[in-house]
Design a protein around this motif. Structure first.
Motif, PDB file in Angstrom:
ATOM      1  N   SER A   9      43.537  43.407  37.128  1.00 15.02           N
ATOM      2  CA  SER A   9      43.268  43.588  38.564  1.00 15.02           C
ATOM      3  C   SER A   9      41.823  44.070  38.708  1.00 15.02           C
ATOM      4  N   PRO A  10      40.861  43.211  38.355  1.00 13.83           N
ATOM      5  CA  PRO A  10      39.461  43.643  38.307  1.00 13.83           C
ATOM      6  C   PRO A  10      38.897  43.973  39.680  1.00 13.83           C
ATOM      7  N   HIS A  11      37.851  44.799  39.671  1.00 13.14           N
ATOM      8  CA  HIS A  11      37.126  45.097  40.899  1.00 13.14           C
ATOM      9  C   HIS A  11      36.370  43.866  41.403  1.00 13.14           C
ATOM     10  N   GLU A  12      35.986  43.009  40.443  1.00 11.54           N
ATOM     11  CA  GLU A  12      35.167  41.857  40.791  1.00 11.54           C
ATOM     12  C   GLU A  12      35.443  40.726  39.813  1.00 11.54           C
ATOM     13  N   ARG A  13      35.436  39.498  40.304  1.00 16.06           N
ATOM     14  CA  ARG A  13      35.495  38.317  39.439  1.00 16.06           C
ATOM     15  C   ARG A  13      34.241  37.498  39.713  1.00 16.06           C
ATOM     16  N   ARG A  14      33.473  37.267  38.645  1.00 14.51           N
ATOM     17  CA  ARG A  14      32.261  36.451  38.749  1.00 14.51           C
ATOM     18  C   ARG A  14      32.554  35.106  38.099  1.00 14.51           C
ATOM     19  N   SER A  15      32.546  34.067  38.887  1.00 15.06           N
ATOM     20  CA  SER A  15      32.808  32.732  38.367  1.00 15.06           C
ATOM     21  C   SER A  15      31.524  32.137  37.807  1.00 15.06           C
ATOM     22  N   PHE A  16      31.663  31.451  36.676  1.00 16.52           N
ATOM     23  CA  PHE A  16      30.547  30.690  36.131  1.00 16.52           C
ATOM     24  C   PHE A  16      30.473  29.379  36.906  1.00 16.52           C
ATOM     25  N   HIS A  19      33.732  26.186  33.814  1.00 17.81           N
ATOM     26  CA  HIS A  19      34.226  26.633  32.512  1.00 17.81           C
ATOM     27  C   HIS A  19      34.442  28.127  32.344  1.00 17.81           C
ATOM     28  N   GLY A  20      34.952  28.836  33.343  1.00 13.51           N
ATOM     29  CA  GLY A  20      35.362  30.210  33.097  1.00 13.51           C
ATOM     30  C   GLY A  20      34.881  31.214  34.116  1.00 13.51           C
ATOM     31  N   HIS A  21      35.064  32.490  33.746  1.00 10.85           N
ATOM     32  CA  HIS A  21      34.742  33.582  34.666  1.00 10.85           C
ATOM     33  C   HIS A  21      34.617  34.894  33.896  1.00 10.85           C
ATOM     34  N   LEU A  22      34.138  35.909  34.616  1.00  9.61           N
ATOM     35  CA  LEU A  22      33.997  37.256  34.083  1.00  9.61           C
ATOM     36  C   LEU A  22      34.717  38.214  35.015  1.00  9.61           C
ATOM     37  N   ASP A  23      35.728  38.920  34.497  1.00 15.92           N
ATOM     38  CA  ASP A  23      36.419  39.963  35.260  1.00 15.92           C
ATOM     39  C   ASP A  23      35.725  41.286  34.984  1.00 15.92           C
ATOM     40  N   VAL A  24      35.379  42.021  36.034  1.00 20.92           N
ATOM     41  CA  VAL A  24      34.580  43.243  35.902  1.00 20.92           C
ATOM     42  C   VAL A  24      35.349  44.441  36.453  1.00 20.92           C
ATOM     43  N   VAL A  25      35.409  45.503  35.638  1.00 15.62           N
ATOM     44  CA  VAL A  25      36.030  46.764  36.035  1.00 15.62           C
ATOM     45  C   VAL A  25      35.010  47.876  35.802  1.00 15.62           C
ATOM     46  N   GLY A  29      31.213  55.927  35.322  1.00 14.88           N
ATOM     47  CA  GLY A  29      29.950  55.289  34.991  1.00 14.88           C
ATOM     48  C   GLY A  29      30.068  54.192  33.952  1.00 14.88           C
ATOM     49  N   PHE A  30      31.303  53.786  33.625  1.00 13.03           N
ATOM     50  CA  PHE A  30      31.537  52.789  32.575  1.00 13.03           C
ATOM     51  C   PHE A  30      31.949  51.456  33.195  1.00 13.03           C
ATOM     52  N   THR A  31      31.249  50.387  32.811  1.00 13.22           N
ATOM     53  CA  THR A  31      31.581  49.048  33.286  1.00 13.22           C
ATOM     54  C   THR A  31      31.964  48.182  32.104  1.00 13.22           C
ATOM     55  N   LEU A  32      33.081  47.470  32.256  1.00 16.32           N
ATOM     56  CA  LEU A  32      33.578  46.576  31.214  1.00 16.32           C
ATOM     57  C   LEU A  32      33.847  45.217  31.828  1.00 16.32           C
ATOM     58  N   GLY A  33      33.477  44.184  31.108  1.00 19.67           N
ATOM     59  CA  GLY A  33      33.777  42.828  31.544  1.00 19.67           C
ATOM     60  C   GLY A  33      34.642  42.129  30.531  1.00 19.67           C
ATOM     61  N   ARG A  34      35.531  41.284  31.031  1.00 18.06           N
ATOM     62  CA  ARG A  34      36.302  40.395  30.159  1.00 18.06           C
ATOM     63  C   ARG A  34      35.864  38.981  30.511  1.00 18.06           C
ATOM     64  N   GLY A  35      35.098  38.399  29.602  1.00 14.70           N
ATOM     65  CA  GLY A  35      34.626  37.041  29.803  1.00 14.70           C
ATOM     66  C   GLY A  35      35.622  36.053  29.248  1.00 14.70           C
ATOM     67  N   ALA A 102      39.691  28.627  24.553  1.00 12.61           N
ATOM     68  CA  ALA A 102      38.833  29.549  25.304  1.00 12.61           C
ATOM     69  C   ALA A 102      38.437  30.713  24.402  1.00 12.61           C
ATOM     70  N   CYS A 103      37.229  31.196  24.583  1.00 13.44           N
ATOM     71  CA  CYS A 103      36.757  32.387  23.882  1.00 13.44           C
ATOM     72  C   CYS A 103      36.849  33.548  24.880  1.00 13.44           C
ATOM     73  N   VAL A 104      37.521  34.608  24.488  1.00 13.05           N
ATOM     74  CA  VAL A 104      37.681  35.775  25.347  1.00 13.05           C
ATOM     75  C   VAL A 104      36.970  36.946  24.688  1.00 13.05           C
TER      76      VAL A 104
END
Length: 118
Positions: A9-16, A19-25, A29-35, A102-104
């Motif tokens: 349930s990411p704060h943000e989803r950035r679409s490429f 071919h994919g996307h980046l979920d951002v939480v 002060g810590f930011t993590l993305g799941r590409g 897919a590469c995660v």
């Protein structure tokens, strides 16, 4: 106070571009993305139009959960990344998904990654 946020349930989803996307939480002060880099993903085709730079200028630190990716640095050196690999990738590279899966990747160096310029 401590906090938490589930990556599903990411704060943000950035679409490429394709071919994919980046979920951002971001927690504190810590930011993590799941590409999620689908087969056919390539930085120079899917993210370069968003970044507006000739090569990726993001410093990536993280871990590959599944799939494979090849990183080619501006000087021609290559790095193959696969499941369980922990990476520290300097700016100045192209990258692409290798193979049919897919590469995660979990990535901590993504505050400005795949955000449209301008």
């Amino acid at each position: 106070m401590t906090g938490k946020q589930n990556i599903d349930s990411p704060h943000e989803r950035r679409s490429f571009k394709d071919h994919g996307h980046l979920d951002v939480v971001t927690v504190g002060g810590f930011t993590l993305g799941r590409g999620v880099f689908e087969p056919g993903w390539r930085w120079s085709e899917d993210v370069k139009p968003l970044a507006g730079t000739e090569s990726c200028q993001t410093h990536h630190t993280g871990m590959c959960l599944s799939g494979r990716m090849t990183v080619r640095f501006d000087d021609g050196q290559e790095l193959d990344v696969g499941p369980g690999d922990v990476v520290d990738i300097d700016p100045g590279h192209d990258a692409w998904t290798s193979g049919d899966d897919a590469c995660v990747i979990l990535d901590t160096g993504i505050a400005g990654y795949a955000k449209p310029v301008g």
